[in-house]
Design a protein around this motif. Structure first.
Motif, PDB file in Angstrom:
ATOM      1  N   VAL A 439      28.127 -12.736   8.974  1.00  0.00           N
ATOM      2  CA  VAL A 439      27.216 -12.758  10.306  1.00  0.00           C
ATOM      3  C   VAL A 439      27.118 -14.457  10.705  1.00  0.00           C
ATOM      4  CG1 VAL A 439      24.842 -12.513  11.099  1.00  0.00           C
ATOM      5  CG2 VAL A 439      26.121 -10.699  10.054  1.00  0.00           C
ATOM      6  N   ILE A 440      26.674 -15.278   9.588  1.00  0.00           N
ATOM      7  CA  ILE A 440      26.388 -16.650   9.943  1.00  0.00           C
ATOM      8  C   ILE A 440      27.592 -17.501  10.043  1.00  0.00           C
ATOM      9  CG2 ILE A 440      24.028 -16.383   8.945  1.00  0.00           C
ATOM     10  CD1 ILE A 440      25.037 -17.807   6.519  1.00  0.00           C
ATOM     11  N   GLU A 441      28.816 -16.755   9.713  1.00  0.00           N
ATOM     12  CA  GLU A 441      29.952 -17.475   9.552  1.00  0.00           C
ATOM     13  C   GLU A 441      30.073 -18.702   8.648  1.00  0.00           C
ATOM     14  OE1 GLU A 441      30.410 -18.406  13.825  1.00  0.00           O
ATOM     15  OE2 GLU A 441      32.038 -16.907  14.054  1.00  0.00           O
ATOM     16  N   TYR A 442      29.606 -18.260   7.446  1.00  0.00           N
ATOM     17  CA  TYR A 442      29.456 -19.262   6.460  1.00  0.00           C
ATOM     18  C   TYR A 442      30.648 -20.233   6.117  1.00  0.00           C
ATOM     19  CZ  TYR A 442      28.386 -21.055   1.847  1.00  0.00           C
ATOM     20  OH  TYR A 442      28.109 -22.078   0.688  1.00  0.00           O
ATOM     21  N   GLU A 443      31.860 -19.490   5.967  1.00  0.00           N
ATOM     22  CA  GLU A 443      33.088 -19.904   5.505  1.00  0.00           C
ATOM     23  C   GLU A 443      33.529 -21.129   6.784  1.00  0.00           C
ATOM     24  OE1 GLU A 443      34.554 -19.893   2.785  1.00  0.00           O
ATOM     25  OE2 GLU A 443      33.473 -18.419   1.674  1.00  0.00           O
ATOM     26  N   LYS A 444      33.371 -20.752   7.894  1.00  0.00           N
ATOM     27  CA  LYS A 444      33.705 -21.616   8.990  1.00  0.00           C
ATOM     28  C   LYS A 444      32.981 -22.711   9.164  1.00  0.00           C
ATOM     29  CE  LYS A 444      34.075 -21.543  14.125  1.00  0.00           C
ATOM     30  NZ  LYS A 444      34.152 -20.870  15.559  1.00  0.00           N
ATOM     31  N   PHE A 445      31.607 -22.596   8.780  1.00  0.00           N
ATOM     32  CA  PHE A 445      30.815 -23.780   8.843  1.00  0.00           C
ATOM     33  C   PHE A 445      31.357 -24.707   7.760  1.00  0.00           C
ATOM     34  CE2 PHE A 445      26.983 -26.136   7.294  1.00  0.00           C
ATOM     35  CZ  PHE A 445      26.374 -26.681   8.511  1.00  0.00           C
ATOM     36  N   ARG A 446      31.444 -24.184   6.522  1.00  0.00           N
ATOM     37  CA  ARG A 446      31.598 -25.183   5.202  1.00  0.00           C
ATOM     38  C   ARG A 446      32.944 -25.944   5.224  1.00  0.00           C
ATOM     39  NH1 ARG A 446      28.312 -26.685   1.528  1.00  0.00           N
ATOM     40  NH2 ARG A 446      29.557 -26.054  -0.213  1.00  0.00           N
ATOM     41  N   LYS A 447      33.865 -25.076   6.089  1.00  0.00           N
ATOM     42  CA  LYS A 447      35.276 -25.490   5.926  1.00  0.00           C
ATOM     43  C   LYS A 447      35.728 -26.291   7.355  1.00  0.00           C
ATOM     44  CE  LYS A 447      37.058 -22.129   2.910  1.00  0.00           C
ATOM     45  NZ  LYS A 447      38.128 -20.965   2.645  1.00  0.00           N
ATOM     46  N   GLU A 448      35.268 -25.891   8.453  1.00  0.00           N
ATOM     47  CA  GLU A 448      35.350 -26.596   9.408  1.00  0.00           C
ATOM     48  C   GLU A 448      34.465 -27.257  10.247  1.00  0.00           C
ATOM     49  OE1 GLU A 448      37.006 -23.800  12.422  1.00  0.00           O
ATOM     50  OE2 GLU A 448      38.092 -22.390  10.779  1.00  0.00           O
ATOM     51  N   ILE A 449      33.173 -26.639  10.510  1.00  0.00           N
ATOM     52  CA  ILE A 449      32.167 -27.319  11.358  1.00  0.00           C
ATOM     53  C   ILE A 449      31.503 -28.503  10.480  1.00  0.00           C
ATOM     54  CG2 ILE A 449      29.832 -27.078  12.301  1.00  0.00           C
ATOM     55  CD1 ILE A 449      30.734 -24.138  13.046  1.00  0.00           C
ATOM     56  N   GLN A 450      31.297 -28.294   9.201  1.00  0.00           N
ATOM     57  CA  GLN A 450      30.381 -29.395   8.150  1.00  0.00           C
ATOM     58  C   GLN A 450      31.323 -30.449   8.182  1.00  0.00           C
ATOM     59  OE1 GLN A 450      29.500 -28.168   4.319  1.00  0.00           O
ATOM     60  NE2 GLN A 450      27.352 -28.765   4.711  1.00  0.00           N
ATOM     61  N   PRO A 451      32.782 -30.687   7.780  1.00  0.00           N
ATOM     62  CA  PRO A 451      33.529 -31.501   7.685  1.00  0.00           C
ATOM     63  C   PRO A 451      33.416 -32.593   8.979  1.00  0.00           C
ATOM     64  CG  PRO A 451      34.533 -29.854   6.562  1.00  0.00           C
ATOM     65  CD  PRO A 451      33.331 -29.350   7.390  1.00  0.00           C
ATOM     66  N   GLN A 452      33.484 -31.880  10.130  1.00  0.00           N
ATOM     67  CA  GLN A 452      33.666 -32.375  11.575  1.00  0.00           C
ATOM     68  C   GLN A 452      32.398 -33.219  11.909  1.00  0.00           C
ATOM     69  OE1 GLN A 452      34.559 -29.368  14.519  1.00  0.00           O
ATOM     70  NE2 GLN A 452      36.359 -28.898  13.802  1.00  0.00           N
ATOM     71  N   LEU A 453      31.159 -32.685  11.341  1.00  0.00           N
ATOM     72  CA  LEU A 453      29.811 -33.583  11.636  1.00  0.00           C
ATOM     73  C   LEU A 453      29.842 -34.436  10.699  1.00  0.00           C
ATOM     74  CD1 LEU A 453      27.614 -30.190  11.853  1.00  0.00           C
ATOM     75  CD2 LEU A 453      28.366 -31.670  13.616  1.00  0.00           C
ATOM     76  N   ARG A 454      30.260 -34.332   9.633  1.00  0.00           N
ATOM     77  CA  ARG A 454      30.199 -35.643   8.605  1.00  0.00           C
ATOM     78  C   ARG A 454      30.900 -36.751   8.941  1.00  0.00           C
ATOM     79  NH1 ARG A 454      28.950 -32.561   2.525  1.00  0.00           N
ATOM     80  NH2 ARG A 454      26.989 -31.906   3.195  1.00  0.00           N
TER      81      ARG A 454
END
Length: 609
Positions: A439-454
């Motif tokens: 539901v929270i798209e955890y894998e997408k956040f950890r693997k895609e969104i979080q690296p982009q933000l950092r």
């Protein structure tokens, strides 16, 4: 009819009163001749009382009376424990020091009452405080949890050998052996800071003693109206039927309003009987922070032992719990911490030790979680530390250690506040975690969104917490469901309400079973004049316990309605059904009888005049 009203999103029955300012709260209550109370509180956390001079305060115009501990005589004694000690836990130590309603001989926390002023207004009562002279001899204050147990530390209660309030050790398996076999052992000191509830309306009480009728009516911001009635009646030597406690809307409870041995409910009823005039006390915000109970404040020395694959072999948690100057709620808070630490994980070896400590701080009782969040916090921090140490994803290490459904029922091996071993009986924890992660798209956040933000210099994280919570605790609640001669339904229960929507959800339960409109169901909560037994509102037990009682009572009334309706309509019981507030013949709704008419015919002596 299943699902017709219960569980549906509908306008709440109570909202018209709340949103238009028509709902009655404690401070809205005004009675003829009413006096106002204020408590003169100690600024010292620890001090010997040498003398309290209230003579000048008594002379102030508008002041009716000023009382100290000496004036109350035998009424100044420790109140009863709200919850008994954990006698079922072998080797446990517990020193009961229930709350004192007013300081006598010694002050043990800043904010402890030294005197009670009764005046024509709260304004005058507070002015009178400036005329009170308290001669106090300051003593060293105990505030450090760990140093409080060192030899030579000042004693909060001088009749004890130390400031140890309780000691409880529990173990499942053998942690030391597990740690010796582990690939990784992580040790951490974890501090959980003190927190307090802040209700929209603080604590308050209005007492009216009718000397001729020998009856006392009390309006109180209590979560436990029936225990409060019983407690007050017992202290005053009255029959329980002589005391009526009413809890209107109270603007939040959160735990501190469960207590039944605080200065206001111990001393003010006595004064109301003495003066034969109504008395009101409303706690101001400063008093709330000084004199109302709080929670948290623990220091944990926690360990977790794991394999290199992140499988938990054992957990150890030795923690200090600050109970404040007294322990009126027994060990409920730290026991809840102890039983909620390993929560929903498979932990074959678990050692846990409570060191409950007296300090010169204000009293600790349940506040929003009652010890559960502390245990969950410790375990979840250990899981995060372990994931970091092993280079694992925080969600993955949790997934590997969650109990599998085939393990249920799973005895925890730890005895809790109800003094029986906890048992996890059902669920699918890994699947629940998987669904949440989807539901929270955890894998997408950890693997895609979080690296982009950092990469952009933005540090955003995501937290995962898994836990089970023991709620809806006993012992019991009851309910009475009545159909009036006009067909309207009244539901009465002994619990009180603090904004949870009881007036709607309980009405939905009854309406569902009796086939009436939700608006035609009146719910009465927190009034001992309408319902005489029950425990109160706490531990998320409103729907689980009181709601079940409403359901069971409604089912019985439904059965009676169908039984009498069939008899009066001249058909068999299996030929009738409920429809829109009537008992109707199946397939021929024109042959029907309203519930009110059935109620009247079933009991004709009730009359309609």
């Amino acid at each position: 009819m299943a699902g017709r009203v219960f569980g549906q999103s509908i306008p709440r029955n109570e909202d018209p009163y709340l949103l238009t300012g028509q709902a009655k709260f404690i401070d809205d209550i005004e009675l003829p001749g009413m006096l106002h109370a204020a408590f003169y509180r100690s600024d010292y956390a620890h001090a010997r009382i040498k003398k309290i001079d209230v003579s000048e305060a008594r002379k102030l115009p508008g002041v009716v009376a000023v009382y100290t501990a000496e004036d109350f005589g035998e009424f100044v004694r420790p109140g009863p424990l709200q919850v008994p000690p954990p006698t079922a836990i072998k080797g446990s130590v517990f020193h009961a020091r229930p709350l004192m309603p007013i300081a006598k001989d010694k002050v043990r926390y800043s904010g402890e009452p030294l005197a009670v002023i009764i005046a024509e207004s709260r304004y005058i009562a507070e002015d009178a405080m400036d005329y009170i002279v308290a001669d106090l001899e300051p003593l060293p204050a105990v505030t450090d949890l760990e140093k409080a147990l060192e030899p030579g530390a000042p004693l909060v209660h001088e009749d004890l050998e130390s400031n140890l309030a309780a000691l409880v050790k529990q173990e499942r398996g053998n942690y030391e052996e597990a740690a010796a076999k582990a690939d990784v052992v992580i040790k951490k000191r974890i501090v959980v800071d003190r927190g307090a509830g802040a209700a929209m309306e603080n604590r308050g009480i209005v007492i009216n003693w009718d000397d001729r009728a020998r009856e006392m009516t009390i309006w109180a911001t209590t979560q436990a109206p029936i225990p409060l009635r019983n407690s007050i009646a017992g202290r005053l030597g009255l029959f329980e039927e002589q005391v009526r406690v009413i809890t209107p809307f109270i603007g939040g409870g959160f735990g501190p309003k469960i207590m039944t041995s605080q200065p206001d409910d111990v001393l003010l009823p006595i004064i109301a009987m003495w003066l034969k005039r109504p008395i009101k006390w409303i706690e101001d915000r400063r008093e709330n922070f000084l004199g109302t109970t709080s929670e948290r404040d623990q220091i944990h020395y926690a360990e977790i032992a794991l394999t290199k694959d992140g499988i938990i072999l054992g957990v150890k948690d030795v923690f200090y719990h600050n109970t404040g100057a007294y322990d009126p709620y027994g060990m409920t808070v730290p026991l809840n911490t102890q039983t909620h630490t390993v929560s929903c994980y498979e932990v074959p070896n678990f050692y846990t030790e409570i060191r409950m400590v007296f300090t010169n701080e204000y009293v600790v009782t349940p506040v929003r979680g009652a010890g559960r969040p502390e245990g969950v916090f410790v375990m979840e921090r250990l899981m995060d530390y372990a994931a970091q140490e092993l280079g694992m994803d925080p969600a993955e290490i949790r997934r590997r250690n969650l109990l599998r459904k085939e393990r249920f029922p799973y005895p925890t091996g730890i005895i809790g506040q109800d003094f029986v071993e906890g048992v996890l009986d059902s669920g699918d924890y890994p699947e629940t975690l998987r669904r949440v992660m989807d539901v929270i798209e955890y894998e997408k956040f950890r693997k895609e969104i979080q690296p982009q933000l950092r990469a952009q210099g933005k540090h955003k994280g995501i937290g995962i917490v898994c836990f089970t919570e023991g709620t809806a605790v006993g012992p019991y609640e009851g309910a009475r469901v009545t159909v009036g001669a006009n067909g309207k339904v009244t539901v009465a229960t002994g619990i009180s309400t603090q904004g949870q929507g009881h007036f709607t959800v309980f009405a939905q339960i009854a309406a569902e079973q009796l086939g009436v409109d939700v608006k035609d169901v009146k719910v009465v909560t927190g009034d001992t004049g309408h319902f005489h037994w029950g425990a109160g509102t706490f531990a998320s037990r409103g729907m689980g316990v009181a709601g079940t009682a409403v359901y069971n009572a409604s089912v019985k009334v439904r059965k009676k309605a169908l039984e009498f309706g069939a008899r009066f309509l001249g058909v068999s019981e299996d030929e009738v059904e409920l429809c829109d507030g009537k008992v109707c013949v199946k397939g021929d709704p024109s042959r029907s009888m309203p519930l009110g008419e059935i109620a009247l015919k079933a009991n004709p002596t009730r009359g309609t005049i």
